[in-house]
Enzyme design. Structure first.
Site, PDB file in Angstrom:
ATOM      1  N   ASN A 233       0.825  -1.210   0.000  1.00  0.00           N
ATOM      2  CA  ASN A 233       0.000   0.000   0.000  1.00  0.00           C
ATOM      3  C   ASN A 233       0.857   1.257   0.000  1.00  0.00           C
ATOM      4  OD1 ASN A 233      -2.351  -1.514   0.074  1.00  0.00           O
ATOM      5  ND2 ASN A 233      -2.666  -1.258   2.273  1.00  0.00           N
TER       6      ASN A 233
ATOM      7  N   GLY B 183      -6.686  10.323  12.850  1.00  0.00           N
ATOM      8  CA  GLY B 183      -7.879  10.138  12.024  1.00  0.00           C
ATOM      9  C   GLY B 183      -8.456  11.469  11.579  1.00  0.00           C
TER      10      GLY B 183
ATOM     11  N   ARG C 261     -13.167   8.048  -0.775  1.00  0.00           N
ATOM     12  CA  ARG C 261     -13.518   7.090  -1.815  1.00  0.00           C
ATOM     13  C   ARG C 261     -13.538   5.683  -1.233  1.00  0.00           C
ATOM     14  NH1 ARG C 261      -8.502   9.257  -5.518  1.00  0.00           N
ATOM     15  NH2 ARG C 261      -9.382  11.286  -6.106  1.00  0.00           N
TER      16      ARG C 261
ATOM     17  N   ASP D 226      -1.698   4.218   5.373  1.00  0.00           N
ATOM     18  CA  ASP D 226      -0.655   3.883   4.415  1.00  0.00           C
ATOM     19  C   ASP D 226      -0.512   4.974   3.359  1.00  0.00           C
ATOM     20  OD1 ASP D 226      -0.144   1.495   5.721  1.00  0.00           O
ATOM     21  OD2 ASP D 226      -1.582   0.367   4.501  1.00  0.00           O
TER      22      ASP D 226
ATOM     23  N   ASN E 282      -0.484   5.513  15.027  1.00  0.00           N
ATOM     24  CA  ASN E 282      -1.769   6.113  15.355  1.00  0.00           C
ATOM     25  C   ASN E 282      -1.867   6.223  16.875  1.00  0.00           C
ATOM     26  OD1 ASN E 282      -2.697   3.623  16.412  1.00  0.00           O
ATOM     27  ND2 ASN E 282      -3.702   3.055  14.490  1.00  0.00           N
TER      28      ASN E 282
END
Length: 321
Positions: free
Chosen positions: A45, A223, A286, A253, A185
């Site tokens: 990725n 996020g 998307r 990624d 994260n």
């Protein structure tokens, strides 16, 4: 062939993705809405994200040929990723990721099986050509000893290192002295901090505390709330772009691939972070993982070609050859 400026040492998986109304509760069975299978793995990725944004990027990985693993490598080649350092053992199967995406909030649950990713040996790392590299990037779906040796070799070759400490694994704290840029994260940051015997109340405190463990800079992704960056100038928040999230799988990624692309170009920190956040915003707006990753023109259009100011000793580098 032109030498790569970025080498991603990472995993390659076949992603099996189910879209459901929401994430299931423990023991619950839900009726899914649709299913798909595609090339994935954090290494693949990040390499595809960087390639789509114009980076000269190579992937070092181990992709078993069983269960049509060769098709995964062919997809990487089609995306413009240099795969000369991808080893394809005939007696192994590639990694697999089972992913559930909830339609209500676009959040996800992921379970991975390492497959050939888990067998990447030190001998393969020793054979890597690192001449001319600017950045080596690794995640934690590979053996940690192989990552450590790759980082040692990268520093010896004059390259900087990025550790995306995902998924979190005990023992990864021993890698921190070898890391120039740590990307985690919030949950991974908290787990890593707990392993180190500490705690922090805010993302800024977390990022700054982790930076004191060895990395020159730390990025804690938050996020929809953006990210926190900490370097020698201290921690600071950078807000995310406001978008309607459709699918968050692969957003981290995309962020890593875009950030290292910008850093390899010598962009100052503020501009590199803006570039990375714009790419991630497009990706989450998307459906899909690599299908959702943007091209460079799309990111530049979203940024409206407005350069960001600021600099950092971490990324000061000469113009690309």
């Amino acid at each position: 062939m032109t030498r790569p400026e970025i080498l991603i040492l990472g995993s390659v998986n076949r992603d099996l993705i189910v879209h459901a109304p929401r994430l299931p509760l423990p023991g619950e069975t839900l009726r899914g809405q649709r299913f798909g299978s595609c090339l994935g793995g954090k290494g693949a990725n990040q390499a595809v994200a960087a390639a789509r944004l114009g980076a000269r990027v190579a992937l070092a990985a181990r992709v078993g040929l069983q269960e049509n693993g060769a098709a995964l490598v062919a997809q990487l080649v089609a995306e413009g990723v240099d795969t000369r350092a991808v080893v394809q053992p005939a007696d192994e199967a590639p990694g697999v990721a089972l992913i559930v995406v909830g339609a209500e909030d676009a959040e996800n649950q992921i379970v991975t099986v390492a497959g050939s990713n888990g067998t990447l040996p030190l001998a393969q790392v020793e054979a890597l050509d690192m001449a001319g590299l600017r950045w080596l990037v690794a995640q934690q779906e590979l053996p940690l000893q192989s990552i450590a040796r790759a980082f040692e070799r990268a520093h010896a070759a004059g390259a900087k290192t990025v550790l995306n400490a995902a998924p979190y694994r005990p023992g990864c704290e021993r890698l921190l002295p070898l890391v120039d840029l740590l990307v985690v994260n919030a949950l991974e940051a908290q787990a890593l901090m707990a392993t180190l015997g500490g705690a922090a109340a805010t993302p800024e405190a977390l990022a700054d505390a982790l930076r004191r463990q060895g990395p020159a800079a730390v990025l804690v992704s938050l996020g929809g709330d953006g990210l926190c960056w900490a370097d020698a100038d201290g921690p600071r928040r950078v807000p995310a772009r406001a978008v309607k999230a459709v699918d968050t799988v692969g957003a981290g990624d995309t962020l890593v691939g875009a950030l290292v692309t910008a850093l390899a170009e010598g962009r100052p920190v503020a501009a590199a972070l803006a570039f990375a956040l714009a790419a991630a915003a497009l990706a989450v707006s998307r459906a899909g993982v690599q299908d959702a990753m943007p091209r460079r023109a799309e990111v530049e259009a979203l940024l409206n070609l407005n350069p960001a100011a600021g600099s950092s000793p971490l990324i000061d580098s000469p113009d690309r050859a």
